[in-house]
Enzyme design. Sequence first.
Site, short mmCIF file in Angstrom:
data_model
loop_
_atom_site.label_atom_id
_atom_site.label_comp_id
_atom_site.label_asym_id
_atom_site.label_seq_id
_atom_site.Cartn_x
_atom_site.Cartn_y
_atom_site.Cartn_z
N GLU A 464 1.04 -1.22 0.04
CA GLU A 464 -0.11 0.07 -0.02
C GLU A 464 0.90 1.19 0.17
OE1 GLU A 464 -4.04 -1.68 1.88
OE2 GLU A 464 -3.17 -0.32 2.94
N CYS A 499 -2.29 9.11 2.94
CA CYS A 499 -1.88 8.54 1.42
C CYS A 499 -2.92 9.07 0.48
CB CYS A 499 -1.72 6.88 1.60
SG CYS A 499 -3.16 6.52 2.15
#
Length: 692
Positions: A464, A499
Site C-alpha cells: 500500500e 496517502c
Amino acid sequence: MKRLGITQTLTNYEFYPKWFTKDDLGEDIQLVHLSFEHFDLPLLATLDGVLLTGGIDIYPGCYTHFAPYPNAPSDFQHQRDLFESLVYHHAKRMKMPILGICRGHQLINILEGGKLIQDLGLPGNHKHRADGKDKEHDIMVLEGSYFHSITKQLNGKVNSSHHQAIDPEHIGHNLIPVAWSEEDGVIEAIEYKDTSDTGYLLAVQYHPERMSENCTHSFSENIRKDFLTAIRQTNFMTLDIKNPATGQILTSLHVDQPASIKKKYDLLLDGQKEWAKVPLGERISKIKAFADLLEAEKEKLAEILTSEVGKPLQQSRNEINGAISRINWLSGNALKYLSDEVMFQDENITEVIRYEPLGVIANISAWNYPYLVGVNVFIPALLSGNAVAYKPSEYASLTGLEIERLLVKAGIPSNVFQVMLGGAETGEELLRLPLDGYFFTGSYKTGQYIYSKVAPKMVICQCELGGKDPLYVTDDVENVGAVAAGTADGAFYNNGQSCCAVERIYVHEKVYDAYLDAFVKEVSSWKMGDPKEDGVYLGALTRESQLDFLENQVQDALQKGAVLLAGGKRLDRPGYYFEPTVLGNVTHEMMVMKEESFGPIIGIMSVKNDEEALKLMSDTEYGLTAAVYSVQRDRAENLLSKLNTGTGYWNCCDRVSAALPWSGRQQSGFGATLSHAGIRTFTKVKGYHLRG
Ligand code: NAD
C-alpha cells in the site's frame, strides 16, 4: 545515561532502590520503576538492565497445576507473573544484564522450564522465614562459578524470607545452581550454565538488598557492584525519538538487532501454531477486548501519538476512534468471511473452501496513521490465525510499543505479536527471514524494493503505497464555497500527510475564480501551532527533512510560473512547521503536480472541460484515489470509471471505509486491505473434496 528497571508493586518499593546508593549509581545510572499494575511494557525498550524483585508467590499454574498449599497467599498476582515474564524474556533476548532476587530468582527458574517447591516446611518454615521476619543462615558456594568469582567466598551467612524454593529436581534449561543453604541444601543462587550466547544473569534466593551486619558483606555489596558494572558495559544501538513540535528528543529506544529479531521470529513461529488452534470466536473476543482498551486509554494514547508525529491532539483522538470502528467492522465480519464455506453438497460429495492462516507475516508500517494502517493489517492477520512481526515506522515507535502493550493486555499471547524496533535495517532483517507473507505500507520507492526482495521467496507481498490523488470540481456544483472548504480539508487534514490526501485539484474554468477565493479564505482561517493546543488544525510535520522537500516544490513551481496564493515557507520557530501553501496557475511541468508532496501544499489548475480534466487526472504514475464534485452522479461515475485508481469518490474525498477494499493501482501498490478482501488476504484458501 544507563537505565536500570526494577520491578516492584506500587505498594512495596522501598529496599531495592535504597540498596543502590548515590555513589554506586553516579551520574550515569538512573533507576526506573517498572510497574505491573501499569503494565509498563513500553519502558523495556529504554532499559539497560533489569532487577526482578521479591514478593507474593508465583501462581503455581505457571509451572504446574494449582492445588491449595499451607502458606499460599490469599491472592496471587497473576498479572505480575505475566508482566515479569515479558520483562525477563525481553531482557534475555536483548542480552541485557538481569538480576533476580527471591521471587525473581524463582521466576527465572520457571521461565526457563523449571519448577518450584511450593512449601519448604509445614507448618511455616523456620529456617528461611518465621513470622514474616528475615532469618539468617550459612550458605556454601560452588567453587569456580561466576557467583564465586564475584563474592570471593566459598562460605558465608545470608538472610532469607521465603517459604518456596527452586526444585532441585526441576532446574530450568541452561541454569546451574551455584550456592546452597548449608543446613538443608535449598538452592540459594543460580546462573547460566553455558554463557556462550547469553547476557549477564545472576539470581539469588536471599535478600542482598536488606542484609544485617551479621551477614557476609560481599554477598550483597559485590553482587550490586558487579551488576552495575555489567549495566555500564552495555552498548545498545539506539533510536532517538523526537517531538516534531519542538525538535527535542523525547526518549531513546534500543533498536532490534539481527539476533533479537531472529529470536522474536522463532517465538512467533511457535506461537502461531498454537494461535491458529484457538477457536475463531475466542480470537474475535480478544481483538474486541483490544478495541475496548483503545477506547479506555484513548487520551493517553492520543498524547503519545501527538508527541511523536506532531498531529493535533484532536486528530490523534479521531485516528484512534477510526481504528476502533475498523476493528469493530473487521471483528464483526470475521466469522462470516473466515468460516468454512460449503460450495456444493449432494449424496456423493461435499465441496468446502477453508481459509487457513498464512503463518508468520511481516507488517512493515508507516508513521502517518500508525493506528489505522497498522489495524488494517495486524487485526485481520491475527483474526485469521497468523502471528505478526510488526515493524512500526521509526517515527511512530512509541505508538508501536503501546499497541503491543494493549494487545498483550487484551489477552493476545505475546508470542503471536512482536514489535521489531528500528528503521530500514530492521525492515531489511525481516526481508532476510523466511516469513510467510509481507504486508507493507509506505513509499513507492521502498515498496518496489521490498517487492523485489520478497519475489524469490514465492510468498504474498502486498504493497500500500503513495499517491498523487486528483480531485475535479465540475462547472455544475451548487455551493462552490462549501465544496472549496470540504476539499481544502481533504488536502490539508493531518498536514497533507495522508496517502489519500487530495494532492492536485482541477477546477472547471467557470467556477475557478470563485473556488480559488473560497479555498484560500478557508486555508487562511486555520490555526497552526503546538499540536497539543486547543483549536489547532495544523500541527508540526513529522519529518524534518520534509521542510526542504516542500520548499523545493514551491521554488520549482514559482520558477515555472505558478502564483503563490498562500503560505510557501517554513515557520521561523522550533519544530517542523510549514505554512499551508496554495499555488495557482500551475502546470504538469511542475513537481507539485507530479510528485507526491505529502505535506501542506496544493496546486490548483483551471480546466476547460471534462475531457481536459480526465486527461490531466490520468497523467500520473500513481493510482490510489480520485474524486469528482458534481451534482450529476452519472457524470462523476463516468469520469471515475475511466481512471485507473483503487478508489473513486463522488462529492467526497480523503475517506476510507472498513467495508470497502483499500487498494492501489500502478505505483500506489496492489492487493487490498479492509472489506472481505482485506480479511481473506491473510489466508490461504484450500479446497476440500469430501466423499463419503
Ligand atoms: P517509507 O517507505 O519511508 O517507510 C515505510 C516503512 O518501511 C518504515 O517502517 C521504514 O522503516 C521501512 N523501511 C524503509 N526502508 C526499508 C528497507 N530497505 N527495507 C525494509 N523496510 C524499510 O514510508 P513512510 O515515510 O513511513 O510513509 C509515507 C509513505 O507511505 C507515503 O508515500 C504514503 O503515501 C504512504 N502510505 C500509503 C498508505 C496506503 O494505504 N496506500 C497509507 C499510509 C502511507
